[in-house]
Design an enzyme around this catalytic site. Structure first.
Site, mmCIF file in Angstrom:
data_model
loop_
_atom_site.group_PDB
_atom_site.id
_atom_site.type_symbol
_atom_site.label_atom_id
_atom_site.label_comp_id
_atom_site.label_asym_id
_atom_site.label_seq_id
_atom_site.Cartn_x
_atom_site.Cartn_y
_atom_site.Cartn_z
ATOM 1 N N ARG A 95 -16.292 8.303 -6.257
ATOM 2 C CA ARG A 95 -16.059 7.939 -4.935
ATOM 3 C C ARG A 95 -16.888 7.000 -4.468
ATOM 4 O O ARG A 95 -18.021 6.790 -4.744
ATOM 5 C CB ARG A 95 -15.824 9.144 -3.762
ATOM 6 C CG ARG A 95 -15.530 9.125 -2.417
ATOM 7 C CD ARG A 95 -14.171 8.886 -2.292
ATOM 8 N NE ARG A 95 -13.714 9.327 -0.798
ATOM 9 C CZ ARG A 95 -12.661 8.905 -0.620
ATOM 10 N NH1 ARG A 95 -11.493 8.230 -1.381
ATOM 11 N NH2 ARG A 95 -12.064 9.239 0.581
ATOM 12 N N THR A 130 -3.412 3.222 -2.714
ATOM 13 C CA THR A 130 -3.708 3.800 -3.680
ATOM 14 C C THR A 130 -2.529 4.089 -5.198
ATOM 15 O O THR A 130 -1.742 3.565 -4.987
ATOM 16 C CB THR A 130 -3.804 5.451 -3.500
ATOM 17 O OG1 THR A 130 -4.839 5.162 -2.094
ATOM 18 C CG2 THR A 130 -4.653 6.329 -4.270
ATOM 19 N N GLU A 149 -12.865 2.225 2.143
ATOM 20 C CA GLU A 149 -12.708 3.559 2.141
ATOM 21 C C GLU A 149 -13.501 4.290 3.262
ATOM 22 O O GLU A 149 -13.458 5.523 3.175
ATOM 23 C CB GLU A 149 -13.507 4.229 0.626
ATOM 24 C CG GLU A 149 -12.815 5.339 0.229
ATOM 25 C CD GLU A 149 -11.369 5.056 -0.491
ATOM 26 O OE1 GLU A 149 -10.677 5.709 0.168
ATOM 27 O OE2 GLU A 149 -11.168 3.881 -0.929
ATOM 28 N N SER A 205 -8.285 12.711 0.295
ATOM 29 C CA SER A 205 -7.041 13.592 -0.118
ATOM 30 C C SER A 205 -6.588 13.673 -1.500
ATOM 31 O O SER A 205 -5.524 14.115 -1.954
ATOM 32 C CB SER A 205 -5.917 13.342 0.758
ATOM 33 O OG SER A 205 -6.526 13.388 2.145
ATOM 34 N N GLY A 208 -0.645 8.325 -1.225
ATOM 35 C CA GLY A 208 0.141 8.800 -0.022
ATOM 36 C C GLY A 208 -0.815 9.117 1.161
ATOM 37 O O GLY A 208 -0.294 9.822 2.013
HETATM 38 N N1 GLU Z 1 -8.088 6.749 0.876
HETATM 39 C C1 GLU Z 1 -7.281 8.044 0.741
HETATM 40 C C2 GLU Z 1 -8.089 9.280 0.352
HETATM 41 O O1 GLU Z 1 -9.007 8.960 -0.527
HETATM 42 C C3 GLU Z 1 -6.173 7.569 -0.172
HETATM 43 C C4 GLU Z 1 -5.303 6.599 0.595
HETATM 44 C C5 GLU Z 1 -3.741 6.509 -0.140
HETATM 45 O O2 GLU Z 1 -3.376 7.512 -1.157
HETATM 46 O O3 GLU Z 1 -3.185 5.606 0.069
HETATM 47 O O4 GLU Z 1 -7.730 10.111 0.361
#
Ligand code: GLU
Length: 591
Positions: A127, A413, A450, A478, A498
């Site tokens: 991350r 993503t 992010e 997520s 998503g």
């Molecule tokens: N930045 C989001 C996350 O880490 C993911 C974004 C996405 O799935 O489009 O949860």
């Protein structure tokens, strides 16, 4: 907002370019000559299977990824006996080129690994981190009010230290079989010789043209001569080819403490809406191994990435609650009442408790404790939508006051699932956060945004929010790269993009596959019905719309929406079966 961006664009275009901007602004070569980056024959068969609702089958290895070029690059490595970690690196470097809006070297990822020889599961945290100079007010104005989402996203402020290159190197160090330089060959060739811009990339560039115009290097690449790239344009990215050549020869050191690091820092600090990322942040970056988080469902263990991701905890909570309830079938509105309210209960706990556990205490075990989930499932025994939903009281030795998170998560993503010839399984979700990230580009790749996954507010009425910004902290995610085990052996690898809808996308696909007897391709294609915060979102233009009257009669507010998952999954048994989400451009390839 649009006015502010146009203003920034005008200012930027008027300002003289720095040396680095000039280097980054080398226009890409675009042509419409056919033939560059053509696909092998397996791709047509995989696309045909996908549109027929059939999984791709194999016996020795398989990869499912969001773009045919990326799946082919991974497949070539697997076919030559390479490991799932090797194939991931080959696929990821191609994704960063052909699907640059979703993931790449400038982003971060979570990786879940099942080791066939030892039976062990490992989760690696790649991350992005907040700069050491970041404060809880990073996304607030001078009066302490939260910024508008895109005012925070576009520019340098939202960029965290990228984790993907370090994660690739760590995965190769642990599980690599193929020499590191070979893993960059396909992406380097495609970047040099060109690839055809896909329909999805062209549509997203056109949609985002105004924001892509803010930074000169980004504008030069995606809007050559001021016009958005079009579907079928053959696009070359010489700057990316050069970056890959450097990584292939020298490893990730130049990225974290050499020339590329310096370019990243300069880009962030000189950008409009400048950020505070520094060379120290890059050189201190690490990829921690975290304990996997598992929950039981129908006698299986559903395992994935713990904090800073909420993915495995929230997927595990939904499934753990439903383990106590009869989930009959997708046509039954009663099924969706239980699934929807289980989602709301999980999101209530997520908003209160989940953040980077290196910085704030998180009741990780308590949230997926079977006794706690049985008690939460008790709330789902009525026949109407729950009137209100509040966080529960999981077992926790840190009875600390926290208030609920506020952060807006919009989807981009990508997800990759892989099984290799030795039976190792890899599930990795990879991101630059919003589509095209911060819209800043250097050395041929986009930088993430992010940090906007943090809560913009740090506290309310003096009570802190767990997912507030802090120096060195990782924003709550997520992303839910998942491996499901039965009797300690893997039976499914799955994940999706998503935003926060990743959690219901993954949980529901597992239910569809485990409870409703759908094959894995049908499971990932199932129309979505998603409830996170109370509103029931049904996937527009699909049979899910038929649930609307019954759900409204139960008391839900229903919205019809475009629900754009990107599930990529592999069912693992005697035969490997791969599924690719029909909502995106990916495929499964196997042998
Ligand atoms: N930045 C989001 C996350 O880490 C993911 C974004 C996405 O799935 O489009 O949860």
């Amino acid at each position: 907002m649009r006015a502010i961006i146009s203003c920034l664009t005008a200012l930027l275009l008027a300002a003289p370019l720095t040396a680095q901007q000039a280097a980054d602004t080398v226009a890409p070569e675009v042509s419409t000559v056919a033939g560059a980056g053509a696909h092998g024959p397996a791709v047509a068969a995989a696309l045909a299977a996908k549109s027929a609702g059939l999984p791709v089958e194999g016996r020795t290895w398989m990869i499912a990824a969001a773009n045919p070029h990326a799946a082919e690059a991974g497949a070539a490595i697997l076919a030559a006996g390479g490991s799932a970690a090797d194939a991931m690196i080959a696929a990821q470097t191609v994704l960063g080129l052909v699907e640059p809006q979703s993931s790449g070297l400038g982003g971060g990822a979570f990786l879940v690994w099942f080791d066939a020889a030892t039976g062990e599961m490992t989760t690696l945290d790649g991350r992005e981190t907040a700069p050491l100079a970041a404060t809880p007010r990073l996304f607030q104005d001078a009066d302490g009010k939260p910024l508008g989402f895109f005012d925070a996203v576009v520019g340098g402020r939202s960029v965290g230290t990228p984790g993907t290159p370090a994660l690739m190197a760590e995965a190769h160090r642990r599980w690599g079989k193929t020499p590191w330089p070979r893993l960059f060959d396909d992406a380097t060739r495609l970047a040099r010789d060109g690839f055809a811009v896909s329909p999805r990339l062209a549509a997203l560039v056109a949609y985002d043209a105004e924001r892509l115009a803010v930074h000169s290097a980004t504008a030069a690449y995606f809007l050559p001569d001021g016009a958005p790239l079009a579907e079928g344009d053959i696009l070359k990215n010489p700057a990316y080819a050069e970056t890959l050549r450097v990584l292939a020869r020298q490893g990730t050191r130049p990225f974290y403490s050499g020339r590329i690091a310096a370019d990243i820092v300069r880009t962030v600090q000189e950008a409009p809406n400048a950020g505070v990322l520094s060379l120290a942040d890059l050189s201190l970056y690490t990829v921690p191994e975290r304990p996997p988080v598992c929950a039981s469902f129908r006698g299986m263990d559903v395992c994935g990435m713990g904090p800073p991701s909420s993915g495995a905890l929230s997927v595990g909570q939904i499934l753990g609650m439903l383990d106590h309830l009869p989930v009959t079938g997708p046509e039954d509105p009663e099924t969706w009442r239980m699934i929807g309210d289980a989602g709301r209960l999980a999101f209530a706990d997520r908003g209160r408790y989940i953040a980077d556990s290196d910085h704030v205490p998180v009741p990780t075990e308590g949230l997926v404790d079977p006794v706690y989930l049985a008690q939460r499932a008790g709330l789902l025994r009525g026949d109407k939508a729950l009137d209100s939903v509040a966080p529960g009281q999981p077992e926790w030795d840190h009875a600390r006051a926290l208030v609920d998170d506020e952060s807006l998560e919009l989807p981009s993503t990508s997800h990759i699932s892989i099984v290799d010839v030795d039976g190792n399984v890899l599930s990795m979700t990879t991101t630059i956060e919003n589509a095209f990230g911060s819209r800043l580009m250097t050395n041929g790749f986009l930088l993430n945004n992010e940090l906007t996954d943090f809560s913009f507010r740090s506290h309310r009425d003096g009570v802190p929010i767990a997912n507030r910004v802090a120096p060195g902290k990782r924003p709550r995610s997520s992303m839910a790269p998942t491996i499901v085990l039965r009797g300690g052996r893997p039976v499914l690898a799955i994940g999706s993009p998503g935003g926060s809808r990743i959690i219901p996308y993954v949980a529901h696909s597992i239910i569809a596959w485990a409870d409703w007897g759908l094959n894995i391709q049908e499971a990932v294609a199932l129309p979505h019905a998603v409830n996170r915060f109370g509103t029931y979102d049904l996937e527009a233009g699909t049979p899910a719309e038929a649930l609307q009257p019954a759900l409204e009669a139960m008391g839900y507010t229903v919205k019809l929406r475009d629900l754009n998952s990107g599930l990529h999954a592999i069912e693992i048994g005697e035969v490997l079966r791969g599924g690719a989400d029909p909502r995106r451009e990916g495929i499964a390839l196997g042998r």
